[in-house]
Design a protein around this motif. Structure first.
Motif, PDB file in Angstrom:
ATOM      1  N   ASP A  32      -4.490   9.398  -8.960  1.00  0.00           N
ATOM      2  CA  ASP A  32      -3.772   9.042  -7.730  1.00  0.00           C
ATOM      3  C   ASP A  32      -4.729   8.689  -6.606  1.00  0.00           C
ATOM      4  O   ASP A  32      -4.560   7.681  -5.907  1.00  0.00           O
ATOM      5  CB  ASP A  32      -2.878  10.210  -7.285  1.00  0.00           C
ATOM      6  CG  ASP A  32      -1.727  10.473  -8.230  1.00  0.00           C
ATOM      7  OD1 ASP A  32      -1.423   9.598  -9.058  1.00  0.00           O
ATOM      8  OD2 ASP A  32      -1.125  11.559  -8.132  1.00  0.00           O
ATOM      9  N   LEU A  85       8.111   2.668  -1.654  1.00  0.00           N
ATOM     10  CA  LEU A  85       7.648   4.063  -1.663  1.00  0.00           C
ATOM     11  C   LEU A  85       8.287   4.840  -2.818  1.00  0.00           C
ATOM     12  O   LEU A  85       7.672   5.756  -3.372  1.00  0.00           O
ATOM     13  CB  LEU A  85       7.878   4.735  -0.315  1.00  0.00           C
ATOM     14  CG  LEU A  85       9.290   5.081   0.159  1.00  0.00           C
ATOM     15  CD1 LEU A  85       9.744   6.423  -0.371  1.00  0.00           C
ATOM     16  CD2 LEU A  85       9.320   5.104   1.697  1.00  0.00           C
ATOM     17  N   ILE A 117       0.132   5.371  -1.293  1.00  0.00           N
ATOM     18  CA  ILE A 117       0.120   6.486  -0.345  1.00  0.00           C
ATOM     19  C   ILE A 117       1.054   7.599  -0.815  1.00  0.00           C
ATOM     20  O   ILE A 117       0.730   8.786  -0.705  1.00  0.00           O
ATOM     21  CB  ILE A 117       0.527   5.992   1.055  1.00  0.00           C
ATOM     22  CG1 ILE A 117      -0.514   5.004   1.596  1.00  0.00           C
ATOM     23  CG2 ILE A 117       0.709   7.165   2.014  1.00  0.00           C
ATOM     24  CD1 ILE A 117      -0.107   4.316   2.888  1.00  0.00           C
ATOM     25  N   PHE A 118       2.213   7.217  -1.360  1.00  0.00           N
ATOM     26  CA  PHE A 118       3.208   8.205  -1.773  1.00  0.00           C
ATOM     27  C   PHE A 118       3.009   8.688  -3.211  1.00  0.00           C
ATOM     28  O   PHE A 118       3.694   9.612  -3.636  1.00  0.00           O
ATOM     29  CB  PHE A 118       4.620   7.623  -1.616  1.00  0.00           C
ATOM     30  CG  PHE A 118       5.127   7.672  -0.210  1.00  0.00           C
ATOM     31  CD1 PHE A 118       5.893   8.740   0.227  1.00  0.00           C
ATOM     32  CD2 PHE A 118       4.825   6.662   0.690  1.00  0.00           C
ATOM     33  CE1 PHE A 118       6.362   8.798   1.532  1.00  0.00           C
ATOM     34  CE2 PHE A 118       5.281   6.706   1.995  1.00  0.00           C
ATOM     35  CZ  PHE A 118       6.048   7.780   2.424  1.00  0.00           C
ATOM     36  N   ALA A 152      -5.497   0.648  -2.998  1.00  0.00           N
ATOM     37  CA  ALA A 152      -4.262   0.556  -2.212  1.00  0.00           C
ATOM     38  C   ALA A 152      -4.337  -0.492  -1.107  1.00  0.00           C
ATOM     39  O   ALA A 152      -3.403  -1.275  -0.908  1.00  0.00           O
ATOM     40  CB  ALA A 152      -3.930   1.925  -1.614  1.00  0.00           C
ATOM     41  N   SER A 160       0.810  -1.226   0.000  1.00  0.00           N
ATOM     42  CA  SER A 160       0.000   0.000   0.000  1.00  0.00           C
ATOM     43  C   SER A 160       0.840   1.272   0.000  1.00  0.00           C
ATOM     44  O   SER A 160       0.333   2.346  -0.355  1.00  0.00           O
ATOM     45  CB  SER A 160      -0.943   0.007   1.203  1.00  0.00           C
ATOM     46  OG  SER A 160      -0.221   0.131   2.419  1.00  0.00           O
ATOM     47  N   LEU A 161       2.112   1.183   0.396  1.00  0.00           N
ATOM     48  CA  LEU A 161       2.946   2.384   0.515  1.00  0.00           C
ATOM     49  C   LEU A 161       3.053   3.145  -0.805  1.00  0.00           C
ATOM     50  O   LEU A 161       3.063   4.376  -0.824  1.00  0.00           O
ATOM     51  CB  LEU A 161       4.350   2.008   1.005  1.00  0.00           C
ATOM     52  CG  LEU A 161       4.482   1.577   2.461  1.00  0.00           C
ATOM     53  CD1 LEU A 161       5.927   1.178   2.759  1.00  0.00           C
ATOM     54  CD2 LEU A 161       4.029   2.678   3.401  1.00  0.00           C
ATOM     55  N   LEU A 192      -5.585   5.260  -4.525  1.00  0.00           N
ATOM     56  CA  LEU A 192      -5.404   5.259  -3.070  1.00  0.00           C
ATOM     57  C   LEU A 192      -6.666   4.811  -2.358  1.00  0.00           C
ATOM     58  O   LEU A 192      -6.628   3.958  -1.459  1.00  0.00           O
ATOM     59  CB  LEU A 192      -4.989   6.660  -2.605  1.00  0.00           C
ATOM     60  CG  LEU A 192      -4.827   6.855  -1.079  1.00  0.00           C
ATOM     61  CD1 LEU A 192      -3.758   5.919  -0.534  1.00  0.00           C
ATOM     62  CD2 LEU A 192      -4.486   8.309  -0.771  1.00  0.00           C
TER      63      LEU A 192
END
Length: 443
Positions: A392, A143, A85-86, A400, A81-82, A396
């Motif tokens: 994005d 990330l 997030i980024f 994600a 999931s990172l 997410l």
């Protein structure tokens, strides 16, 4: 007020001469733009599918040997999931690079970062070799993948949407989405080949690293395919005429920030289904005994072809009934599918295979027009940045945490959790489409 999903008006502020030049591009460019979009985005999907498949088949043994297989997968999915997030941070960061230098410089930096981060994972020692540092480095490279994915936005999907005949926009919108099943075909095929040709010990020791090595080469090929378009004078001029250039994130949010979330929620059903068909079933089957993982990978490869058929069908349907109606119809079909999901995935091998094939077909049909929700809802000058950020946040919010949530809740409460997750995405999509229609009526 913003344009609707079905908006086909010409942008305001152009003279007849300007519009003539733009339509000249429309006659020349759509097919070539589509090829660039497909090749470029296939590399991105390949990188992410390689990581997702490895979260099930490799990482629990290599990086979390001290945990049970279930907990190892859950921890792997947390790292998975990172990147999502980024990703918005990567979009913001690389947009500033483009404003300072150029679109080609930004894209080169992003694609090399994506390829290097993915290839870097191939060199990671195991937990048994360097302990917790292995996990930390895996999370760091992940990330970096997210930052690079955010930076890889080149505006070509938006240019494609704007430079196509109004009556063919559904068709051209789906072309770029073909890169998702193609990326899965390559990633899944590589893992299946390695698992069938190597012993399990060799696969876990070194064989799994090969797809991560390959990622760098694929990214270089994709980079040149995209640079061939974005740095030429013709396409630079087309981008400028369509005002497809980055603006400040704060200005974007102040002007039409609500459209970011409206667009993200409008395609949430598709994104919620995305990893519940591609990644989650691998984890569920790997922990069970219904069939082997290799058999399931083979079925998923067949499913990816069904996904391609679904994507193509979405283009044909959208040009007849409209993209918004197509998205709503796809969401409703996903809702029906969600009701049968526990029975299918928790059933016999034949039922599980049906879950995969039907799921991929629905994913293709819904995802084929998901790009429409991130290209049609913004003022022209805001579309470049707005489309990137909307994509994005769709990833997410919808995709994600899907494998992590689905596996964690399903092992505790049963596969009904998959139904609940999908139905929540369906509800968000239908509500967002309804709100968009209401706002359009008030224009």
């Amino acid at each position: 007020m913003s344009s609707t999903f079905e908006d086909q008006r010409e942008p305001a502020g152009f003279t007849p001469e300007d519009l003539g030049r733009i339509h000249a591009h429309a006659r020349l460019a759509p097919g070539e733009i589509a090829v660039g979009v497909i090749v470029g985005r296939t590399a991105e999907y390949f990188d992410f599918f390689v990581f997702g498949i490895a979260c099930v088949l490799v990482f629990p043994s290599v990086f979390f040997p001290f945990e049970t297989p279930l907990n190892g997968m859950l921890l792997s999915f947390a790292i998975f999931s990172l990147a999502f997030i980024f990703r918005p941070l990567g979009t913001t960061l690389f947009m500033s690079f483009q404003r300072r230098w150029s679109r080609g410089t930004k894209l080169t930096m992003a694609m090399f970062l994506l390829g290097s981060a993915t290839a870097g994972m191939a060199f990671l020692p195991s937990f048994n070799t360097i302990g917790g540092w292995a996990i930390g480095l895996l999370a760091f490279f992940r990330l970096l993948q997210g930052l690079a994915m955010g930076g890889s936005w080149d505006g070509l999907p938006s240019l494609l949407a704007l430079n196509t005949p109004p009556e063919r926009r559904g068709w051209y919108a789906m072309l770029g989405q073909l890169s998702a099943p193609i990326g899965f075909l390559i990633a899944g095929g590589l893992f299946l080949f390695l698992r069938t040709e190597l012993t399990n010990s060799d696969f876990i020791d070194w064989g799994w690293r090969y797809p991560f090595y390959v990622a760098f080469t694929i990214n270089v090929v994709a980079l040149f395919a995209r640079l061939r378009l974005v740095v030429t004078e013709e396409y630079t001029r087309a981008m400028e005429e369509r005002e497809l250039a980055p603006i400040g994130i704060i200005a974007m949010i102040q002007r039409q920030g609500y459209n970011i979330f409206l667009g993200a929620f409008a395609s949430l059903a598709s994104y919620a289904l995305f990893h519940l068909i591609t990644i989650f079933p691998l984890s569920w089957i790997a922990l069970g005994t219904t069939q082997s993982v290799d058999e399931l990978l083979g079925v998923q490869i067949i499913g990816a072809f069904a996904g391609i058929i679904g994507i193509i069908a979405s283009g044909l349907v959208a040009d007849r009934i409209g993209r918004r109606t197509t998205l709503g119809t796809a969401a409703a079909l996903i809702g029906v599918f969600a009701l049968f999901a526990p029975w299918l995935l928790g059933g016999s091998k034949a039922a599980q295979d049906a879950f995969i094939i039907i799921g991929f077909l629905l994913l293709g049909f819904s995802y084929g027009q998901a790009a429409g929700s991130v290209t049609s809802n913004f003022e022209i000058r805001l579309r470049y940045t707005g489309a990137a950020l909307t994509s994005d946040f769709a990833w997410l919010l919808g995709a994600a945490f899907a494998p992590l949530i689905a596996l964690g809740l399903s092992t505790r409460f049963g596969l009904v959790a998959v139904s609940v997750y999908l139905l929540s995405g369906v509800a968000c999509t239908l509500i967002a489409l309804r709100v968009n229609k209401a706002l359009a009526t008030k224009e």
